[in-house]
Structures are given as C-alpha cells and as structure tokens.
Design an enzyme around this catalytic site. Structure first.
Site, PDB file in Angstrom:
ATOM      1  N   PRO A   1       2.618 -14.791  -0.619  1.00 46.85           N
ATOM      2  CA  PRO A   1       3.736 -15.671  -0.330  1.00 46.85           C
ATOM      3  C   PRO A   1       4.150 -15.671   1.123  1.00 46.85           C
ATOM      4  CG  PRO A   1       4.492 -13.639  -1.340  1.00 46.85           C
ATOM      5  CD  PRO A   1       3.099 -13.432  -0.841  1.00 46.85           C
ATOM      6  N   GLU A   2       4.231 -16.841   1.665  1.00 49.42           N
ATOM      7  CA  GLU A   2       4.847 -17.038   2.968  1.00 49.42           C
ATOM      8  C   GLU A   2       6.103 -17.870   2.704  1.00 49.42           C
ATOM      9  OE1 GLU A   2       1.950 -18.320   5.922  1.00 49.42           O
ATOM     10  OE2 GLU A   2       0.346 -17.387   4.777  1.00 49.42           O
TER      11      GLU A   2
ATOM     12  N   HIS B   1       0.487  -6.761 -15.124  1.00 52.92           N
ATOM     13  CA  HIS B   1       0.800  -5.882 -13.996  1.00 52.92           C
ATOM     14  C   HIS B   1       2.311  -5.820 -13.792  1.00 52.92           C
ATOM     15  CE1 HIS B   1      -3.463  -5.808 -12.965  1.00 52.92           C
ATOM     16  NE2 HIS B   1      -3.463  -7.097 -13.200  1.00 52.92           N
TER      17      HIS B   1
ATOM     18  N   ARG C   1      -1.179  -5.694  -6.842  1.00 52.14           N
ATOM     19  CA  ARG C   1      -1.510  -4.642  -5.879  1.00 52.14           C
ATOM     20  C   ARG C   1      -0.397  -3.619  -5.622  1.00 52.14           C
ATOM     21  NH1 ARG C   1      -4.728  -7.552  -1.036  1.00 52.14           N
ATOM     22  NH2 ARG C   1      -5.065  -5.405  -0.412  1.00 52.14           N
TER      23      ARG C   1
END
Length: 272
Positions: free
Chosen positions: A2-3, A93, A111
């Site tokens: 995400p930006e 996750h 991650r």
DNA sequence: CGATAGACCTGTTTGC
DNA sequence: TGCAAACAGGTCTATC
C-alpha cells in the site's frame, strides 16, 4: 502493497463503517504486530470498550481516533490488509481481530511487517516514522516552492521522493510513475532539476496519485480494499512492473535499474 | 553526509 | 520436474 492511494481507498471504505462504532473485544494472534504499548495485555486493556470517533489517513498510516483521544496508528507495510465485515470471516494470515458493536474488523498480514500502535495524544512522537512525516502531496502545502526547497542534495531525485520526511505517502510504484509522467530520469541529481521540471514533477505526482485513488488502488498482488475487493490501477501503469516491455509513448524497451535498493523502471528515451 | 547491506517475514516467480 | 535463488507495495538499523 500500500502506498497513498491504496491506504486512502481503505480509509474511505472504513470511515462510514467504523466512525461511531465501538470496540468490544480484541484478539491478537501475532504479538509482534503490536508495537506500542510494549505489553500486548496493556494494548488490549486500553483499547477494549472504546468508541472510534474518527478514521483518517496520514501518509501511508491509518489512524483511528478513540473517544479518549488516544490514537490507533496502523501501518500495513508490504502485505497488511484491513478488512471490515458485518459477518464473521476467516483469514489465513490473521494477526488481529476486533469485535465491534456492529461488525468485525480484521488485520490480515502475510509477511507480518505491519504494525499497530495505541498511543495517547501526548505520546504520538513515540511513533517516529509517523511523527516525522513530511507534507501531504495532495494538500495545498505541496507545490513548486515546497519541492524546490527540498531539492538541495545531489542524491538521485527518486531517493528524495521516497523519503517520507519530505513527502508523505509516495512509494516505489507511484514514484516511478510520477517521474515517467514528468519526463525526468530517476537518477537525475535532485538539485539539478530545472524550475520547469520541478513544476512538471509536482503536477505529475498529484495526477498519478489522484488517478490511483480514482481507480481504487493498484492491486499488483496482495492489495485489497476494506471489503476485500481489488483496485484497477494496475491496468494503467506506464512503467512500474514493465521492465523489458515497450514504452507506451515511444515504443522503446523500458530500462530496469536499482535506486535506494528498489527496482526502478524508466524510459531512457522519454526520461532525461 | 551518503550509499549499501541486512533485518524483519512469507509466498511466488525465475533460472539452472 | 525439482530445488534454490531472487524478488515483492516498506522502513529501521548498523556499518563503512
């Protein structure tokens, strides 16, 4: 993942669902996700029962302001997802889930780089990356004069644009895209940009980010909005992820390089 | 000061 | 086919 445009898309989705909603229960499945306070137990105690007053974005951070003015500061890093649902869902996750007075909020993160902090208003400086953020690129204070004042070093322009203390919210995708639209090489030393180039760069950054938001973000692999849906901006990228392919303007093969440790794609012909 | 490598993690793609 | 290396939207730290 995400930006700025992706985070903005998430915030716009969450805002109507979370504002006025109350956090009834919180379960943390990955302790390292909680950055502040140090104790997860304390985090849970302080957040439970609080009403969310406001949801907003600052740079790539998502903020929930609670009724006691404490701030929940969330950074999704590479693969974080924040998903709201009226019904219970399951994720592969899942790092944190919250039961709200209406619905559920899930923080899913492959991650495990994403972080969540809970800080009293007077402690916000403890979240260093957040506290030192530069200007919002879509705000009025970001313009020719501001950018010019920051372009004093001979570092590559791309390094400056990636620096969150200079501009809040740009990342690898939108920096490469902005430089392409501005016709500027990512390697060009920052202080050598002409006034015309600085001006073009400012408008290119605003253009690329605005389009990214209109397209509800770039879903290159993991990005989903607050309902789990994908954005469409990946279909409009000019350079990011297109190394070795043809430039859509001049037809020449797009070059690939490394700047600040990040893969950089640009057109040797269109970007000087 | 700056540039670079490594750390934090897991999953997918690439190359031999 | 199989397996290891390289790579991925981000940022922080250490080291030269």
């Amino acid at each position: 993942m995400p930006e700025l445009p992706e985070v903005e898309t998430i915030v716009r989705g969450l805002k109507p669902k979370l504002e006025g909603n109350r956090i009834l229960e919180v379960e943390v499945y990955n302790e390292n996700t909680i950055k502040n306070p140090e104790s997860v137990k304390e985090f849970k105690e302080r957040i439970t029962g609080k009403k969310i007053i406001e949801v907003k974005r600052r740079g790539k951070y998502i903020l929930f302001i609670l009724e006691d003015f404490a701030h929940v500061i969330i950074h999704l890093r590479m693969t974080g997802q924040l998903i709201y649902s009226e019904k219970q869902l399951s994720f592969s996750h899942l790092r944190l889930e919250a039961k709200l007075s209406k619905g559920f909020l899930y923080f899913n993160d492959i991650r495990k780089f994403g972080t969540i902090s809970l800080l009293a208003k007077e402690d916000l400086a403890k979240e260093k990356g957040f506290w030192t953020l530069g200007v919002e690129p879509l705000g009025e204070s970001f313009g020719f004069e501001y950018l010019k004042s920051k372009l004093v070093s001979s570092k590559p322009i791309k390094n400056l644009l990636l620096d969150q203390r200079v501009i809040a919210g740009l990342g690898n995708i939108y920096v490469d895209e902005s430089l392409f639209f501005a016709g500027i090489s990512p390697f060009k030393p920052a202080k050598t940009l002409s006034p015309e180039e600085i001006s073009k760069l400012v408008s290119s950054i605003k253009f690329v980010l605005t389009k990214g938001i209109e397209n509800k973000g770039t879903s290159f692999s993991d990005f989903v909005d607050s309902y789990g849906g994908k954005g469409t901006n990946q279909n409009f990228l000019q350079v990011y992820g297109r190394g070795g392919e043809q430039c859509r303007i001049c037809g020449k093969v797009l070059a690939k390089g490394k700047i600040a440790g990040r893969t950089t794609v640009f057109c040797l012909h269109c970007q000087k």
